[in-house]
Design a protein around this motif. Structure first.
Motif, PDB file in Angstrom:
ATOM      1  N   LYS A 241       0.841  -1.210   0.000  1.00  0.00           N
ATOM      2  CA  LYS A 241       0.000   0.000   0.000  1.00  0.00           C
ATOM      3  C   LYS A 241       0.869   1.249   0.000  1.00  0.00           C
ATOM      4  CE  LYS A 241      -4.306  -1.569   0.428  1.00  0.00           C
ATOM      5  NZ  LYS A 241      -4.832  -1.931  -0.858  1.00  0.00           N
TER       6      LYS A 241
ATOM      7  N   ASP B  89       1.905   1.874  -3.481  1.00  0.00           N
ATOM      8  CA  ASP B  89       0.762   2.455  -4.217  1.00  0.00           C
ATOM      9  C   ASP B  89       0.578   3.924  -3.866  1.00  0.00           C
ATOM     10  OD1 ASP B  89      -1.334  -0.541  -4.001  1.00  0.00           O
ATOM     11  OD2 ASP B  89       0.268   0.035  -5.395  1.00  0.00           O
ATOM     12  N   LEU B  90       0.724   4.220  -2.573  1.00  0.00           N
ATOM     13  CA  LEU B  90       0.550   5.596  -2.090  1.00  0.00           C
ATOM     14  C   LEU B  90       1.580   6.516  -2.743  1.00  0.00           C
ATOM     15  CD1 LEU B  90      -1.025   7.270   0.043  1.00  0.00           C
ATOM     16  CD2 LEU B  90       0.743   6.680   1.679  1.00  0.00           C
TER      17      LEU B  90
ATOM     18  N   ARG C 255       3.230   5.943  -5.539  1.00  0.00           N
ATOM     19  CA  ARG C 255       2.990   6.019  -6.984  1.00  0.00           C
ATOM     20  C   ARG C 255       1.825   6.945  -7.309  1.00  0.00           C
ATOM     21  NH1 ARG C 255       4.090  -0.234  -8.065  1.00  0.00           N
ATOM     22  NH2 ARG C 255       6.287  -0.065  -8.611  1.00  0.00           N
ATOM     23  N   SER C 256       0.896   7.072  -6.348  1.00  0.00           N
ATOM     24  CA  SER C 256      -0.273   7.914  -6.606  1.00  0.00           C
ATOM     25  C   SER C 256       0.087   9.386  -6.609  1.00  0.00           C
ATOM     26  CB  SER C 256      -1.351   7.656  -5.542  1.00  0.00           C
ATOM     27  OG  SER C 256      -0.933   8.190  -4.294  1.00  0.00           O
ATOM     28  N   ARG C 257       1.290   9.708  -6.106  1.00  0.00           N
ATOM     29  CA  ARG C 257       1.727  11.111  -6.096  1.00  0.00           C
ATOM     30  C   ARG C 257       2.223  11.432  -7.499  1.00  0.00           C
ATOM     31  NH1 ARG C 257      -0.862  10.452  -2.419  1.00  0.00           N
ATOM     32  NH2 ARG C 257      -0.482  10.915  -0.219  1.00  0.00           N
ATOM     33  N   GLU C 258       1.328  11.794  -8.362  1.00  0.00           N
ATOM     34  CA  GLU C 258       1.682  12.015  -9.758  1.00  0.00           C
ATOM     35  C   GLU C 258       2.712  13.111  -9.917  1.00  0.00           C
ATOM     36  OE1 GLU C 258      -2.694  10.952 -11.628  1.00  0.00           O
ATOM     37  OE2 GLU C 258      -1.553  12.649 -12.374  1.00  0.00           O
TER      38      GLU C 258
END
Lengths: 118, 195
Positions: B45, B48-49, B51-54
């Motif tokens: 997670k 994922d967290l 990676r979510s920071r574009e």
């Protein structure tokens, strides 16, 4: 005046060198990027004071203090500002400890204080 | 092991204030805290967290090696990294066009200072001394590999505690985000202090 600036960060060495040179343009400044280089510079150049980081490759600042902490005035300048580390550094001979990020004026005043009492 | 989420966030908030003050002093500019949160989650997670920071491409990384094991990461966009370096090096905004040796050193040192300021705050709160290695710069695609390596050298717990801090430098409108991931043993330390 001879000073060794010991920090594995090139950025930090430049920052400290600029601070020192502004106050003491005639000072001879030697740089060290590792603990062992710090000890080598001490032996080769007999500095009046060493500005010493704690976390460095090969030997840490604490290792350096264990070897030469009682032989030369050392000002520790480190981001590792936890109480236990500060106490250990001072017990091994560090004259003072400044936690990064620092105020340049404070660094100069502390160096002057250390040199004045040397 | 369970931990009171409110307690965890209170501790994280105090640690976060310390790092935002440190960044402000480091660059000589006002820094606002955009986000601060502490969560209990799995390593997957966390990846994922992150990676979510574009747009976060510049990554500084360090391992926590004693006291509590874990890792610290500093993420920012390439533009924000250049702006940060301008501030750190006291250059006019827009001067730095690429990250050379000293610029990369400046970013690594920023993670060093910001994460250590949080660890110092934690040490004051919890009485635990946590040491970290000098930071390195890694590419974003290597984050998962690094975290997998850490997972392989951890204990049996699958959960970790993550402090996430996003800070905005108002004058530049630039943002840096720091994650400090702690092994779940931190929960035991927190619970024993509060118990």
């Amino acid at each position: 005046m001879n000073i060794v600036i010991a920090d594995d960060s090139q950025f930090m060495r430049v920052l400290l060198k600029n601070i020192v040179h502004e106050a003491w343009p005639e000072a001879k400044i030697y740089e060290a990027a590792t603990g062992q280089e710090t000890i080598d510079q001490y032996k080769a150049n007999h500095p009046d004071v060493i500005l010493l980081d704690i976390m460095m490759p090969d030997k840490t600042g604490i290792d350096v203090l264990k070897e030469i902490g009682m032989q030369v005035p050392i000002l520790v300048i480190s981001a590792a500002g936890q109480e236990q580390i500060i106490e250990e550094a001072k017990a091994l001979g560090a004259r003072d400890f400044i936690v990064k990020p620092f105020d340049g004026q404070k660094v100069l005043e502390t160096i002057q204080k250390i040199l004045g009492s040397a | 092991m369970t931990i009171d989420p409110q307690l965890l966030n209170d501790i994280a908030r105090r640690a976060t204030k310390s790092s935002s003050r440190a960044l402000s002093l480091l660059i000589g500019q006002e820094v606002a805290i955009k986000t601060t949160q502490a969560t209990y989650l799995s390593l997957d997670k966390l990846v994922d967290l992150i990676r979510s920071r574009e747009g976060s491409h510049v990554v500084a990384f360090s391992q926590l090696i004693s006291g509590v094991k874990g890792a610290a990461l500093l993420l920012m966009s390439p533009t924000d990294a250049l702006h940060l370096v301008d501030s750190l090096m006291k250059r006019p905004m827009g001067t730095t066009k690429e990250l050379g040796d000293i610029e990369r050193s400046a970013i690594r040192e920023t993670l060093n200072i910001l994460s250590n300021s949080q660890l110092t705050a934690l040490a004051q709160d919890l009485g635990v001394t946590i040491n970290m290695l000098p930071p390195e710069l890694i590419s974003p695609e290597h984050i998962a590999h690094v975290l997998d390596y850490l997972a392989a050298h951890r204990g049996e717990t699958t959960e970790i505690i993550v402090f996430e801090t996003s800070m905005v430098v108002a004058a530049q409108e630039s943002q840096v985000t720091m994650f400090i991931a702690f092994d779940a043993e931190l929960a035991g330390i927190i619970n024993s202090k509060e118990g």
